[in-house]
Design a protein around this motif. Structure first.
Motif, short mmCIF file in Angstrom:
data_model
loop_
_atom_site.label_atom_id
_atom_site.label_comp_id
_atom_site.label_asym_id
_atom_site.label_seq_id
_atom_site.Cartn_x
_atom_site.Cartn_y
_atom_site.Cartn_z
N LEU A 240 0.85 -1.18 0.00
CA LEU A 240 0.00 0.00 0.00
C LEU A 240 0.89 1.24 0.00
O LEU A 240 1.84 1.33 0.79
CB LEU A 240 -0.92 0.00 1.22
N CYS A 241 0.58 2.20 -0.89
CA CYS A 241 1.40 3.39 -1.06
C CYS A 241 0.47 4.59 -1.27
O CYS A 241 -0.59 4.46 -1.88
CB CYS A 241 2.33 3.21 -2.26
N ASP A 242 0.89 5.77 -0.77
CA ASP A 242 0.01 6.94 -0.85
C ASP A 242 0.43 7.93 -1.94
O ASP A 242 0.12 9.12 -1.85
CB ASP A 242 -0.07 7.65 0.51
N ARG A 243 1.10 7.46 -2.99
CA ARG A 243 1.53 8.38 -4.05
C ARG A 243 0.35 8.98 -4.81
O ARG A 243 0.50 9.98 -5.51
CB ARG A 243 2.47 7.67 -5.03
N THR A 244 -0.86 8.40 -4.68
CA THR A 244 -2.05 8.98 -5.32
C THR A 244 -2.84 9.86 -4.35
O THR A 244 -3.98 10.20 -4.63
CB THR A 244 -2.98 7.86 -5.83
N ASP A 245 -2.25 10.21 -3.22
CA ASP A 245 -2.85 10.96 -2.11
C ASP A 245 -3.39 10.02 -1.05
O ASP A 245 -3.23 10.27 0.14
CB ASP A 245 -3.95 11.93 -2.55
N VAL A 246 -4.02 8.93 -1.45
CA VAL A 246 -4.54 7.98 -0.47
C VAL A 246 -3.71 6.70 -0.54
O VAL A 246 -3.14 6.36 -1.57
CB VAL A 246 -6.03 7.66 -0.71
N TRP A 247 -3.62 5.98 0.60
CA TRP A 247 -2.93 4.69 0.61
C TRP A 247 -3.72 3.70 -0.25
O TRP A 247 -4.83 3.28 0.12
CB TRP A 247 -2.80 4.17 2.03
N SER A 248 -3.14 3.35 -1.39
CA SER A 248 -3.80 2.50 -2.38
C SER A 248 -2.96 1.26 -2.65
O SER A 248 -1.77 1.21 -2.32
CB SER A 248 -4.01 3.28 -3.69
N LEU A 249 -3.58 0.27 -3.26
CA LEU A 249 -2.94 -1.03 -3.49
C LEU A 249 -2.08 -0.99 -4.75
O LEU A 249 -2.55 -0.63 -5.83
CB LEU A 249 -4.00 -2.12 -3.60
N HIS A 250 -0.82 -1.37 -4.60
CA HIS A 250 0.14 -1.43 -5.70
C HIS A 250 0.77 -2.82 -5.75
O HIS A 250 0.70 -3.59 -4.79
CB HIS A 250 1.26 -0.40 -5.51
N ARG A 251 1.42 -3.11 -6.90
CA ARG A 251 2.20 -4.34 -7.00
C ARG A 251 3.49 -4.08 -7.76
O ARG A 251 3.60 -3.12 -8.52
CB ARG A 251 1.39 -5.44 -7.70
N TRP A 252 4.47 -4.95 -7.51
CA TRP A 252 5.78 -4.83 -8.16
C TRP A 252 6.27 -6.21 -8.52
O TRP A 252 6.12 -7.16 -7.73
CB TRP A 252 6.76 -4.16 -7.21
#
Length: 653
Positions: A240-252
C-alpha cells in the motif's frame, strides 16, 4: 439481557443512572491484538485489564476448542518503538514471543514451557524484538538495542535473523528505523525503512534485496509512504502506497516498475504506530480482500483478477489484522453495537463466523449510542482545506429522559497520535458517557488519517493551530445547531490528544468550561528533548525543525505552542491523569501543568497511577480515571452522581 422498562422521572443530563459503569467497562474486558492462521488453528492475542493488562496468546483449534496458550505471568508484549505490535508469531504449532518483563525472545513447543532463546541483556529490557516472522530454523525480527546512556540518539534498530539456538545474524542495519521483514519465494528479502526526521507515514521506503544481494528501492521516499509489503507465491510483491494521495494497493514484479492496482478514493491503510498491521489479504486463488474507509466507517471488498472490486454486505464497520484463512479471511472486526471480535469472513456466500465473540454485556442494544459521521466548516489557515470531520454520539438511555429545555453537555474527544483517527466501533469508554446523558464528539481534526495524505499533511507545521481550530469549530457547530449546552462543553484527550486539550483550554479560552488531560503534553520543547527514539523527531514536521544538540531552531514556535507558556490564560477547571512509568510523555509534563494550575488557583484534580506506562492497562486505574473524570465534571457543572455506583468524589484543589 437488561430490558427497557418505563422511563424514570426526568433527570438532568450527565447524572443519568446507567448500567454502563466503570466496573462493567473493565469486567472481562480484553483488547484484541494480532491474528495468525496456523493450519486449521486460529491464534490471537488479547490484553486483559483484569490481569494488569497482560497480553495473552489464545488458540482456537479446528474442533472449536479455545484455550489460553500462555499462563500467567507470561506477557507477550514488546516495547520496540514503545508502542509495540508484532510481539509474537506461530508456525506449525510453535510459538515465538517477546515477554514484556525482560524483552527477550522465547520459544514455546507444543506441550512444553517457554524457553528463552536470546540471552539476558546487559541493560534490563535493553534488547527488544518485534515484527516476528517465522523462517526455516528461526525467525526474522526487528531488534531494538538500547545503550547505557539511555539517550534516544543511541538506540539502534536493525533487522535480524534469530536461529532456534539464539545465534543472531544482522540482515539490515544503518537506517534509523526498519520494519516488515518479509522473506520472498525465491530467496528475496523485502523490508521498510525510514530516517529521522520522517515518521513512517511521511517517507517510508520499500526495499527488496534479491538472492544475489542486489537491492532495489521499489517505492516510497520523500513525500511518499509505503506500508504492508506482502509477497505472493508467484514472486509479485503487493503493498500500500500513498503516491495517489490515499494509501492505495500497488504491486511490483522484479525488473518492472511498481504499478497502481486499486485506488478507492480513500485510505486503505492506517498509520504504522504498531508493527503487524494488515488491511489486505492475498487469497490462494489470486483474489485480494481489502478493507477501506468510506463515510467514517470501513467496508470490505474482494478484488478479482479482472480488476473489479466487489463489496461484501456486512454489518461490521471496522476491520484490522486481516489474514487469509479457509475460504476467506480471518480478522478483528467491530461495529457500533458490537465490541471487536475475531471473525472469519467467507468471500463466496455463507455467513461470517465469530471465532472469538465479544463479551456478553447483558444489555439491550437501546443502551448503545450510534455514531453519526459529520463534516463541519473550519478555518482554512492556508491548508487549502476548510472542513473537518467527527463521529458524534448523541445521549442514549432507554430508562431516562431530561427535563424540558435541558440540553446535554458535550464531551469533545481528541484522539492521540495526532496521526490517528476515530473508530466507529462499540467502545464502553464512550457509552459510559452517552448513557449518562452526554453528547460525545470524536473529532477527526486535520492531520487525522483516513482522508488521504493532503488532509494528513495539513497539520504539518501547524500542530497547536489547526487542530485547535477544528475542535473549537466542532464544539461551536454542535452548540449552534442546538444539540448541546454551550455552557457545559468539555474537551478531553490522551497523549497528543491531551496536548490539544491543554492547548485549546489555554490558547482558545472561553469555549470549553472543563477539560481532562490523560498523559498529555504541556511543554513541546521538553517533549522533543526527552521522549523516546521513535517520536524524538516527530515534532520537526508537526511544529518546527529540531536539532538535538543545538535545540529547536524554531524555539519561538515551540514556546508559542506550549500550553505551559499560556497558563495566564488558563482558567478552566482541569482534571489531569498520568502514569508514573510513562516513557512517551514523562510524568514531569503532567506535574508542570499541575504546578501552574496550583500556583494560579485554577480548580483541578491530579491522579498519578503507579506502574502505568503510556495508556492505562490495569482495571483499577481504568476505573479510577473514568469515575474520577465523571466526578470532576459533576462538581464543576453541578449535577449529582448516580447513588448506586458509590463513586467517591475526587478532591478538587
Amino acid at each position: 439481557m437488561v430490558s427497557a422498562p418505563l422511563p424514570h422521572a426526568p433527570t438532568t443530563h450527565g447524572g443519568w443512572p446507567t448500567p454502563i459503569t466503570s466496573a462493567l467497562v473493565v469486567r472481562a474486558a480484553a483488547r484484541l491484538g494480532e491474528v495468525v492462521v496456523d493450519g486449521d488453528d486460529v491464534w490471537w492475542s488479547e490484553s486483559r485489564p483484569a490481569e494488569g493488562g497482560r497480553s495473552v496468546i489464545v488458540r482456537r483449534s479446528a474442533d472449536g476448542t479455545v484455550a489460553d496458550v500462555l499462563p500467567a505471568p507470561w506477557n507477550a508484549r514488546t516495547r520496540v518503538h514503545e508502542y509495540g505490535g508484532g510481539a509474537w508469531t506461530v508456525a506449525g504449532g510453535v510459538l515465538w514471543f517477546t515477554d514484556f518483563a525482560d524483552q527477550r525472545l522465547y520459544r514455546l513447543l507444543p506441550g512444553s514451557s517457554p524457553v528463552a532463546v536470546t540471552p539476558e541483556p546487559g541493560i534490563p529490557a535493553g534488547v527488544r524484538h518485534a515484527d516476528l516472522r517465522v523462517v526455516p530454523g528461526g525467525v526474522l525480527a526487528v531488534r531494538e538495542t538500547h545503550a547505557a546512556s539511555g539517550a534516544a540518539a543511541d538506540v539502534v534498530n536493525e533487522i535480524v535473523r534469530v536461529a532456534d539456538d539464539g545465534s543472531t545474524e544482522v540482515l539490515v542495519s544503518g537506517p534509523d528505523f526498519v520494519s516488515d521483514p518479509r522473506p520472498g519465494p525465491a530467496g528475496e528479502l523485502a523490508w521498510l525503512q525510514w530516517d529521522h526526521p520522517a515518521m513512517p507515514w511521511d517517507a517510508a521506503q520499500l526495499v527488496v534485496r534479491a538472492a544475489d544481494g542486489t537491492e532495489t528501492v521499489v517505492a516510497g521516499g520523500i513525500g511518499e509512504s509505503v506500508v504492508q509489503p506482502t509477497w505472493a507465491p508467484d514472486g509479485t510483491l503487493w503493498f500500500l502506497c500513498d503516491r495517489t494521495d490515499v494509501w492505495s494497493l500497488h504491486r511490483w514484479r522484479p525488473g518492472s516498475a511498481a504499478e497502481l492496482v486499486l485506488d478507492v478514493g480513500s485510505d486503505i491503510a492506517g498509520p504504522q504506530w504498531v508493527f503487524g498491521s494488515s488491511r489486505f489479504a492475498l487469497l490462494a486463488d489470486g483474489r485480494i480482500v481489502v478493507a477501506f474507509g468510506r463515510g467514517g466507517q470501513d467496508r470490505l471488498g474482494v478484488l478479482g483478477a479482472d480488476g473489479e472490486l466487489r463489496e461484501l454486505d456486512l454489518p461490521s464497520t471496522a476491520y484490522r489484522g486481516m489474514i487469509a484463512g479457509g475460504d476467506g479471511v480471518v480478522c478483528v472486526a467491530g461495529a457500533p453495537d458490537s465490541e471487536p471480535v475475531v471473525l472469519h469472513v467467507p468471500v463466496e456466500g455463507g455467513s461470517p463466523e465469530v471465532l472469538r465473540p465479544a463479551r456478553d454485556l447483558g444489555l439491550d442494544p437501546a443502551w448503545f449510542s450510534r455514531p453519526e459521521h459529520i463534516t463541519f466548516p473550519t478555518e482554512d489557515r492556508g491548508t487549502g482545506i476548510g472542513e473537518a470531520h467527527a463521529l458524534v454520539y448523541p445521549p442514549a438511555n432507554p430508562e431516562t429522559t431530561a427535563p424540558a429545555g435541558d440540553l446535554p453537555p458535550l464531551l469533545v474527544v481528541v484522539h492521540g497520535g495526532p496521526t490517528a483517527a476515530a473508530v466507529p466501533v462499540l467502545n464502553l469508554d464512550v457509552q459510559y458517557w452517552t448513557s449518562r446523558g452526554f453528547c460525545v464528539a470524536d473529532v477527526d481534526y486535520r492531520g487525522s488519517t483516513g482522508y488521504g495524505r493532503r488532509y494528513r499533511d495539513a497539520l504539518q507545521g501547524r500542530w497547536g493551530v489547526v487542530d485547535l481550530d477544528d475542535v473549537v469549530a466542532c464544539a461551536r457547530f454542535l452548540a449552534d445547531s442546538g444539540r448541546v449546552d454551550p455552557s457545559r462543553m468539555a474537551i478531553r484527550g490522551g497523549s497528543a490528544g491531551g496536548y490539544t486539550t491543554l492547548a485549546a483550554l489555554s490558547m482558545r479560552p472561553g469555549v470549553f468550561t472543563a477539560g481532562a488531560s490523560h498523559y498529555g503534553v504541556a511543554d513541546l520543547g521538553a517533549l522533543a528533548a526527552e521522549t523516546h527514539k521513535f517520536e524524538s523527531r516527530y515534532l520537526d514536521g508537526l511544529v518546527a525543525p529540531y536539532d538535538p544538540d543545538a535545540g529547536p531552531s524554531g524555539r519561538a514556535v515551540y514556546d508559542e505552542r506550549s500550553p505551559i507558556n499560556h497558563v495566564d490564560a488558563l482558567d478552566t477547571p482541569l482534571a489531569v491523569f498520568q502514569g508514573d512509568e510513562d516513557a512517551v510523555v514523562p510524568p514531569d509534563q503532567a506535574e508542570a501543568i499541575v504546578a501552574a494550575l496550583r500556583a494560579k488557583g485554577v480548580p483541578h484534580t491530579y491522579l498519578l497511577f503507579a506502574g502505568e506506562q503510556h495508556g492505562f492497562r490495569k482495571a483499577e486505574n481504568i476505573r479510577a480515571a473514568l469515575d474520577g473524570e465523571l466526578s470532576f465534571y459533576a462538581q464543576v457543572w453541578g449535577f449529582d452522581l448516580p447513588e448506586g455506583e458509590q463513586i467517591t468524589p475526587v478532591p478538587i484543589r
